[in-house]
Design a protein around this motif. Structure first.
Motif, short mmCIF file in Angstrom:
data_model
loop_
_atom_site.label_atom_id
_atom_site.label_comp_id
_atom_site.label_asym_id
_atom_site.label_seq_id
_atom_site.Cartn_x
_atom_site.Cartn_y
_atom_site.Cartn_z
N GLU A 25 0.83 -0.98 -0.34
CA GLU A 25 0.36 0.20 0.31
C GLU A 25 0.69 1.15 -0.37
N LYS A 26 2.17 1.50 1.02
CA LYS A 26 2.85 2.55 0.94
C LYS A 26 3.40 2.48 -0.18
N VAL A 27 3.88 1.48 -1.06
CA VAL A 27 4.34 1.66 -2.38
C VAL A 27 3.32 2.57 -3.57
N THR A 28 2.32 1.50 -3.88
CA THR A 28 1.80 1.62 -4.94
C THR A 28 -0.07 2.02 -4.73
N GLY A 29 -0.36 2.45 -3.80
CA GLY A 29 -1.19 3.11 -2.51
C GLY A 29 -2.68 1.75 -2.77
N VAL A 30 -2.15 0.89 -2.99
CA VAL A 30 -3.13 -0.43 -3.35
C VAL A 30 -3.53 -1.37 -1.96
N VAL A 32 -4.25 -4.66 -0.15
CA VAL A 32 -4.26 -5.99 -0.46
C VAL A 32 -4.88 -6.57 0.24
N PRO A 33 -6.20 -7.37 0.13
CA PRO A 33 -6.96 -8.21 1.17
C PRO A 33 -6.26 -9.56 2.43
N ILE A 34 -5.83 -9.57 3.07
CA ILE A 34 -5.40 -11.19 3.43
C ILE A 34 -6.72 -11.68 3.52
N GLY A 35 -6.01 -13.41 3.27
CA GLY A 35 -7.47 -14.54 4.00
C GLY A 35 -6.60 -15.73 3.45
N THR A 36 -6.81 -16.58 4.42
CA THR A 36 -5.96 -18.09 4.30
C THR A 36 -6.70 -19.30 3.22
#
Length: 757
Positions: A25-30, A32-36
């Motif tokens: 997020e810091k690099v791209t502003g996006v 990404v969700p986390i899941g298992t």
């Protein structure tokens, strides 16, 4: 795109998934969700087949990384695979912390991120591809760590001043740079209250601590001890969740920063080990008599309590009977020292069978001879006991890891001590240090590389050199260029400043040379001119030593002037970054410190020959004022700002300010602090220079009785002046002042031969 974390693994893997999410997020502003469970898009798979079900199946199906990463190791692989129309990035470490290493390595390689103790360089990218990545890394040293010490004075350099957010940032930086070991030896917690609640109460959070001494022995609390205990517990929990190691202190842990509470002494009356040395002679600083089982039991009650309440009994550390001589008879003294190790190491084995113990080398370097260390080794167990030689960078060629018989013979750790408490300027003989580290790197018996100074964050270049050296060989000739490119960008103007400073870095490397008084290495010449006895007595041996020290003084002054000239071009930059502000002040104070010490020694030598040069004296005074202005320019050097930061973290003991001033302005800890320099050091220098004029007229040291009285008067005035008032006198430096200072140093170099030495 999705981050797939393990479902039933240790907390470090969750931290790794969150770190990837945060960095992306810091690099791209996006975000990404986390899941298992994996979805149908691109994937970032955190953890290998041992912990992550998706990685396990991919490994069994033959399309996950097949490169061996030993389970439990600090090795890692980051590899992308294109399969079924999507990119899958495997972030695969041998354990939790190395999976975190792998996350940060990915962003370093793919995005150009760089990580420093005081912040990160994070370039912006519109997108960041997961394709075409192949990274494998294995550390050269199994243990790579830092120690944090118990001195006080300035927030940046003293870890005892740090709050939880400071520690989080520090621990995260350690993981970004691939470290795995740290030691919070900061001396303030509620361990005695937890271990001996029937004997030791929590002290009042206001007023002077009953155990408080003077100077750095004044351990008066600034935060309530309950808060200190809570903070340590929280910091260690954060570190353990990320799979870091913290050695448990064990054995004879009594020291100046771990004093025995008076209530404990009154309750148990432990009696003490015999001691012939003068250090720590107050009852609170003496080692309990471990010849008695009950005293050894109580020491280990402290260790058990720390392991239970704060730590993890996986790794231990002991200093033995450090910094003390038990007898003037050397053989008898060695029997006491060995007995202490026998008792301590046996108790660790009894209570925690098989646990490794780091046996610290500090006492070896100070009070042992090489043949005595060699005689100890057969009495240790190489399967469990590792010599932690955190003095391996000493310039003493007669007493070090080579002469102790460690290399190729016994498990040991190479340590960079680097600096005593007052030595917060930049230093280091990198070519010489590199040769020693390469010797250690090639030795299969060397198990680690540590950085173990008495202060933190003093030398950003040395920190960079250290963390890189844990994983790879670093060439001294390219270190500064690579450091500057990473920190400021390619071809940054600051590189010229560092290159100008480079010849000055080796001038005051750390040492425990038996032929040189330790004080000579502290650069206390202009910090404690009224307290350092040789400056007032001029023994011939010192005059000879100082004459050798100033042989290249003309060159040194010209080089210092060059550093100031380059920095002047950067000083008023409208586009200054936090790195630039901090580093230019570090470089300037280092150059000015070298110049001041050189000029002061020259004036003493001239006075000893009955000569005096008023122009050199005036340049010295003006250079000292310039140093004050440089320190005024950055909050890192403000005691008042340190006090204010403590208050923002937790309410501060209203009686702590005098202790803070004592903790820095004593004979040992004096250093680069703004209020101290303006409020005490400059006045002491004026008094000393006036005395030197009298001495020059006589060609020998003038009576110095009045100097002691003047020192006491100036110190009293300093202690009675509030830090707030001293801070209001600060006057920040300008580029114009730096240029003028450079011209003054060049003038000093030009008249050098006119001054008799």
């Amino acid at each position: 795109m999705q981050i797939v974390k393990p479902q039933n693994a240790s907390a470090a893997y969750t931290a790794a998934a969150q770190a990837f999410q945060d960095m992306y997020e810091k690099v791209t502003g996006v975000r990404v969700p986390i899941g298992t469970q994996a979805d149908d898009g691109d994937l970032v798979v955190i953890g290998g087949d041992a912990v992550n079900a998706f990685a396990r199946q991919a490994f069994l199906d033959g399309w996950a990384p097949q490169r061996a990463v030993a389970p439990g190791s600090d090795s890692y692989v980051v590899e992308s695979v294109h399969r079924d129309g999507r990119d899958v990035l495997f972030v695969w470490g041998g354990r939790g912390r190395s999976t975190l290493y792998a996350v940060y390595a990915f962003f370093a390689k793919q995005a150009g991120c760089r990580y420093f103790w005081d912040g990160d360089v994070i370039p912006h990218r519109d997108s960041l591809s997961l394709a075409g990545v192949q990274i494998f890394a294995k550390p050269d040293f199994a243990l790579r760590g830092l120690r944090y010490f118990a001195h006080r004075g300035l927030h940046r350099f003293q870890a005892e001043h740090w709050g939880f957010e400071d520690w989080k940032r520090e621990i995260d930086w350690m993981l970004k740079r691939g470290l795995n070991l740290f030691m919070m030896r900061v001396g303030s917690d509620d361990l005695f209250q937890r271990a001996f609640p029937d004997a030791v109460e929590y002290p009042d959070a206001t007023g002077i601590l009953p155990e408080a001494g003077e100077g750095y022995d004044n351990r008066t609390l600034f935060w309530p001890l309950q808060y200190r205990g809570w903070l340590q517990k929280r910091v260690l929990a954060y570190a353990f969740e990320r799979d870091l190691l913290q050695p448990e202190d064990c054995g004879t842990i009594t020291h100046w920063y771990t004093r025995t509470p008076k209530q404990f002494l009154e309750k148990y009356d432990p009696s003490f080990m015999p001691q012939t040395t003068d250090v720590y002679r107050q009852p609170t600083g003496l080692v309990w008599d471990i010849r008695k089982d009950e005293n050894m039991d109580r020491y280990f009650q402290l260790t058990r309590t720390h392991a239970k309440e704060y730590g993890q009994p996986r790794l231990f550390h002991t200093i033995g009977l450090a910094e003390r001589m038990c007898s003037d008879d050397r053989e008898e003294n060695m029997r006491y020292k060995k007995m202490a190790y026998h008792r301590i190491l046996s108790r660790v084995e009894e209570e925690w069978p098989g646990a490794p113990v780091l046996v610290a080398s500090w006492d070896f370097a100070m009070h042992w001879m090489p043949h005595e260390v060699k005689a100890l080794l057969p009495e240790l167990d190489p399967a469990r006991h590792v010599i932690l030689d955190y003095t391996a960078d000493t310039v003493d060629e007669e007493n070090n890891f080579e002469t102790w018989g460690l290399r190729g013979n016994y498990p040991w750790i190479f340590g960079i001590f680097h600096a005593f408490e007052p030595n917060s300027e930049l230093r280091g003989d990198y070519p010489a240090l590199s040769k020693r580290i390469e010797t250690a790197r090639k030795d299969p018996m060397c198990k680690g590389l540590v950085f173990w100074p008495e202060l933190s964050h003093s030398d950003t270049l040395m920190l960079e050199y250290f963390v890189r050296s844990g994983w790879e060989s670093v060439k001294p000739e390219t270190l500064i260029r690579e450091f500057c490119a990473a920190r400021y960008g390619e071809n940054a103007p600051m590189q010229k400043a560092w290159e100008a400073l480079e010849p000055l870095l080796p001038l005051h490397v750390w040492t425990l040379d038996r032929e040189a008084a330790i004080e000579d290495i502290h650069q206390e010449y202009f910090f404690d001119v009224l307290g350092y006895a040789p400056l007032r007595r001029w023994p011939q041996a010192k005059l000879d030593e100082w004459a050798r020290a100033v042989q290249d003084a003309r060159t040194i002054l010209v080089q210092c002037a060059q550093v100031l000239r380059v920095l002047a071009g950067l000083w008023d930059s409208a586009e200054e970054s936090g790195f630039l502000r901090r580093d230019r002040a570090d470089l300037a104070r280092t150059a000015l410190g070298r110049a001041l010490q050189t000029m002061l020694l020259k004036q003493i030598l001239a006075a000893a020959h009955g000569e005096w040069n008023e122009e050199l004296c005036n340049i010295y005074k003006e250079t000292l004022q310039l140093l004050c202005s440089v320190l005024d320019s950055h909050e890192d050097y403000s005691q008042y700002e340190t006090l204010e930061r403590l208050g923002r973290e937790c309410p501060v003991n209203p009686d702590f300010e005098p202790a803070l001033k004592q903790n820095l302005a004593n004979g040992y800890c004096r250093g680069y602090a703004s209020e101290f320099m303006r409020g005490l050091c400059t006045a002491e220098n004026d008094a000393y220079l006036n005395w030197l004029v009298q001495s020059a007229a006589q060609g020998k040291p003038a009576p110095d009785d009045a100097l002691a009285k003047e020192k006491a008067r100036l110190y009293k005035a300093y202690m009675e002046t509030p830090l707030r008032e001293m801070a209001q006198r600060r006057c920040a430096c300008s580029a114009k002042q730096l240029l003028a200072g450079a011209q003054q140093l060049e003038a000093a170099a030009a008249l050098w031969d006119e001054v008799q030495t």
